[in-house]
Write an enzyme that holds these catalytic residues in place. Sequence first.
Site, PDB file in Angstrom:
ATOM      1  N   HIS A  89      71.196  77.037  42.203  1.00 56.08           N
ATOM      2  CA  HIS A  89      72.224  78.051  42.452  1.00 56.08           C
ATOM      3  C   HIS A  89      71.839  79.388  41.800  1.00 56.08           C
ATOM      4  CE1 HIS A  89      76.097  79.989  42.987  1.00 56.08           C
ATOM      5  NE2 HIS A  89      76.184  80.181  41.679  1.00 56.08           N
ATOM      6  N   GLU A 119      83.253  77.489  45.183  1.00 53.05           N
ATOM      7  CA  GLU A 119      82.092  77.065  44.398  1.00 53.05           C
ATOM      8  C   GLU A 119      82.294  75.599  44.058  1.00 53.05           C
ATOM      9  OE1 GLU A 119      81.487  79.861  41.130  1.00 53.05           O
ATOM     10  OE2 GLU A 119      80.192  81.059  42.436  1.00 53.05           O
ATOM     11  N   ASP A 143      85.817  76.459  42.047  1.00 52.65           N
ATOM     12  CA  ASP A 143      85.935  77.789  41.440  1.00 52.65           C
ATOM     13  C   ASP A 143      85.949  78.840  42.557  1.00 52.65           C
ATOM     14  OD1 ASP A 143      85.963  79.888  39.658  1.00 52.65           O
ATOM     15  OD2 ASP A 143      83.806  79.816  39.275  1.00 52.65           O
ATOM     16  N   GLN A 147      83.589  90.533  43.231  1.00 47.72           N
ATOM     17  CA  GLN A 147      82.623  90.187  42.174  1.00 47.72           C
ATOM     18  C   GLN A 147      81.456  91.181  42.135  1.00 47.72           C
ATOM     19  OE1 GLN A 147      81.103  86.188  42.710  1.00 47.72           O
ATOM     20  NE2 GLN A 147      79.744  86.276  40.945  1.00 47.72           N
ATOM     21  N   LYS A 165      87.327  85.843  39.986  1.00 47.22           N
ATOM     22  CA  LYS A 165      87.293  84.405  39.684  1.00 47.22           C
ATOM     23  C   LYS A 165      88.601  83.905  39.098  1.00 47.22           C
ATOM     24  CE  LYS A 165      82.624  83.827  39.994  1.00 47.22           C
ATOM     25  NZ  LYS A 165      81.913  82.738  40.653  1.00 47.22           N
TER      26      LYS A 165
HETATM   27 CA    CA Z   1      81.622  79.353  38.966  1.00 45.57          CA
END
Ligand code: CA
Length: 424
Positions: A141, A208, A242, A249, A262
């Site tokens: 990731h 996420e 998430d 972001q 977030k």
């Molecule tokens: Ca995250």
Amino acid sequence: MLKSNHPELTTWIKVPENSDFPIQNLPYGIAASGDLIFIATRIGDTVVDISVLVDFGYFDSLEIPDLSIFYEKSLNELALLPKNLRIAIRERLTEIFSSSNMELQGNEEVLQLALHQAEQVQMLMPVQVGDYTDFYSSIEHATNVGKIFRDPEKALLPNWKHLPVGYHGRASSIVVSGTSIHRPKGQTRPNNDEETPHFGPSKQLDFELEMAFITSIKTNLGDSIPVDQAEDAIFGMVIFNDLSARDIQNWEYVPLGPFLSKSFGSVISPWVITMEALEPFRTKGPIQEPEVLPYLQIKGDHNFDIQLEVAIRPQKAEQTIVCQSNTKYLYWNMAQQLTHQTVAGCNINPGDMYASGTISGPSPDSFGSMLELSWKGTRPVKMKDGSERNFIHDYDTITMKATAQKNGVRIGFGECITQILPAK
Ligand code: CA
């Protein structure tokens, strides 16, 4: 091996084939039925009110100093019990519900009060989350995001292989599976230096795929947890979605990291799967090269083989599985994460939550976010109803699942579900 993990164990409670909750699981959660809110475990499709078993003396043989922990409306106090007592409770539950045991079996007076059908209870937040940390521990990731947003040649930043990168997140917006989340509004990057930033509903809402662990101890400010003792300070794990607004972001995260992108809602699965139940699923993690600093070095197998899956269901359509991954891919394990969290002297409490970061695997169908699956919108993901997704649409329902399987035993986490509603 704990008796409670034995693959041959059977129970007198009916367990459907391929259930996430065989007798070897025995998760903990907080359930509500009418006005009742109680600490529960689950076997098959049966939810057990543990406080009723305590009422009728089924735990009197254990040396639990204060039985009031079983009457709380969160698992924080139960988690705080010493590990040997938590194991004793698990072993006692195993005993009571084992096929050959007649202590509770057939005792209609108690069973009427203690047993509920899963579909007839509502699951609540299992713990009161005091503090929440989100790590960034999947190398796949971190590499993908580095390639997409920065320099493909230098996708990983210089610190990444030396410490489990993380940030302190927002605990108030962690909610339990089944809670809908409104699309967040916020500022996004202007097209050039002269323009003012845009403001409106996020156009790049993402999930996420993460797992989170919950701590079981209280430490003092200034103390740190040695890496070989860190797993004993973990109560169990949940699935963690998430939710992230990529466009918000992208504009806000430099220099201090993610903020409002977030904190508008993170969704967890309701059952805490204990470290004891997950013990048989230990596996090796990736080789850490270069060698990590001594305080992060740990011998043995500290990753877990847990299959993960994400599906998206558009409104009034069939769901499509968009990702299949596994927690074993995590470069940094939970022991290293918790040790690093405390190495500077940060104190921790039972019920605190530590998410892994998005868990992506090596293949494109194992990437744990739409950002990676659609490669920032350049490879739309095809859905079964013919539509395409770069990011999440309004009214889409996101479902995450996690299961560990070995020797004919399947330990599941249940589901972590959320529907996205239009911006308020
Ligand atoms: Ca995250």
